[in-house]
Design an enzyme around this catalytic site. Structure first.
Site, PDB file in Angstrom:
ATOM      1  N   ASP A 102      37.626  39.354  48.261  1.00 30.49           N
ATOM      2  CA  ASP A 102      37.152  40.474  47.452  1.00 30.49           C
ATOM      3  C   ASP A 102      38.331  41.173  46.767  1.00 30.49           C
ATOM      4  O   ASP A 102      39.477  41.060  47.209  1.00 30.49           O
ATOM      5  CB  ASP A 102      36.433  41.502  48.337  1.00 30.49           C
ATOM      6  CG  ASP A 102      35.197  40.914  49.003  1.00 30.49           C
ATOM      7  OD1 ASP A 102      34.642  39.947  48.455  1.00 30.49           O
ATOM      8  OD2 ASP A 102      34.815  41.438  50.070  1.00 30.49           O
TER       9      ASP A 102
HETATM   10  N1  URA Z   1      34.872  38.810  54.149  1.00 36.80           N
HETATM   11  C1  URA Z   1      34.696  39.849  53.311  1.00 36.80           C
HETATM   12  O1  URA Z   1      33.827  40.683  53.514  1.00 36.80           O
HETATM   13  N2  URA Z   1      35.504  39.956  52.248  1.00 36.80           N
HETATM   14  C2  URA Z   1      36.525  39.092  51.995  1.00 36.80           C
HETATM   15  O2  URA Z   1      37.250  39.266  51.005  1.00 36.80           O
HETATM   16  C3  URA Z   1      36.699  38.018  52.860  1.00 36.80           C
HETATM   17  C4  URA Z   1      35.868  37.898  53.941  1.00 36.80           C
END
Ligand code: URA
Length: 235
Positions: A102
């Site tokens: 993310d």
């Molecule tokens: N899980 C998440 O919620 N976000 C990420 O970026 C990676 C794993």
């Protein structure tokens, strides 16, 4: 293939950098200075040198990036900075991130033009481990850790696969999951009535984020690291 493509694919620099090397007469083909980027060369039969040193053609390129927060896991975007923008001086033709983090997540991200290996690493059947460091809104109980380990309902068809979850000395959660569902860690924490405040990926399969690789920095994988990744998904 074109001389500039061979040089860029070999990691000698970006397309524009290698054109500059060619223009400046730093490139020889079979001992002769070649000033034409479009010159056709054979990766097998021609000896291409940069400043007198042989350049080896490499088909597949692998990089580990310490993705910083605020950068999106995409190859291009009209507004946002992408992880590919961080691979400065690299020929990024056909290079893609393997999976996604993310925008507000930092940590280890693999990028490659080896689509076959990427596909295997991401396949849900392969159960490749990913370990995350998580700062949570509130402390986690032993029961929360057990629930996260056993698998939780995050609103998908199936609960999450068994995971490993433990706390470090600072009380941060370390969690190793085998899947890569959308916002998985954040949704797992929501399922135990908590929130993620900070998320960092520490490892992906056999690859670990080196302590000296700062956020925003990247480096090519060593031959050993490439081999270990292939072993992660062998069979
Ligand atoms: N899980 C998440 O919620 N976000 C990420 O970026 C990676 C794993």
């Amino acid at each position: 293939m074109r001389l500039d493509k061979l040089l860029a694919d070999a990691g000698a620099g970006s397309r524009s950098q290698v054109k500059e090397y060619i223009r400046r007469g730093r490139i020889t083909v079979n001992g002769q200075i070649c000033k034409k980027p479009e010159q056709k060369v054979s990766e097998e039969d021609d000896l291409v040198c940069l400043d007198g040193r042989a350049v080896e053609y490499v088909r597949y390129r692998y990089y580990m990036l310490h993705k910083p927060q605020g950068v999106i896991t995409a190859t291009e975007d009209s507004k946002e900075k992408t992880v590919l923008d961080l691979l400065k001086g690299v020929n990024t033709d056909h290079i893609s991130p393997v999976g996604r983090l993310d925008k507000d997540t930092e940590g280890l991200l693999l990028l490659t033009n080896d689509g076959e290996l990427a596909h295997r690493l991401l396949s849900p059947r392969r159960h490749v481990d990913k370990c995350y460091l998580v700062r949570t809104q509130k402390p986690l109980s032993a029961a929360d850790l057990r629930t996260l380990e056993e698998g939780v309902d995050i609103g998908d068809e199936k609960p999450t696969l068994p995971a490993r979850a433990w706390l470090n000395e600072e009380g941060d959660l370390l969690i190793t999951i085998q899947e890569g569902r959308y916002h998985q860690v954040k949704r797992m924490l929501q399922a135990v009535d908590n929130q993620v405040h900070y998320l960092k990926r520490l490892s992906f399969g056999s690859l670990s984020l080196p302590e000296d690789l700062k956020a925003g920095e990247f480096r090519p994988l060593t031959a050993e690291e490439q081999e270990s990744l292939r072993n992660d998904v062998a069979g």
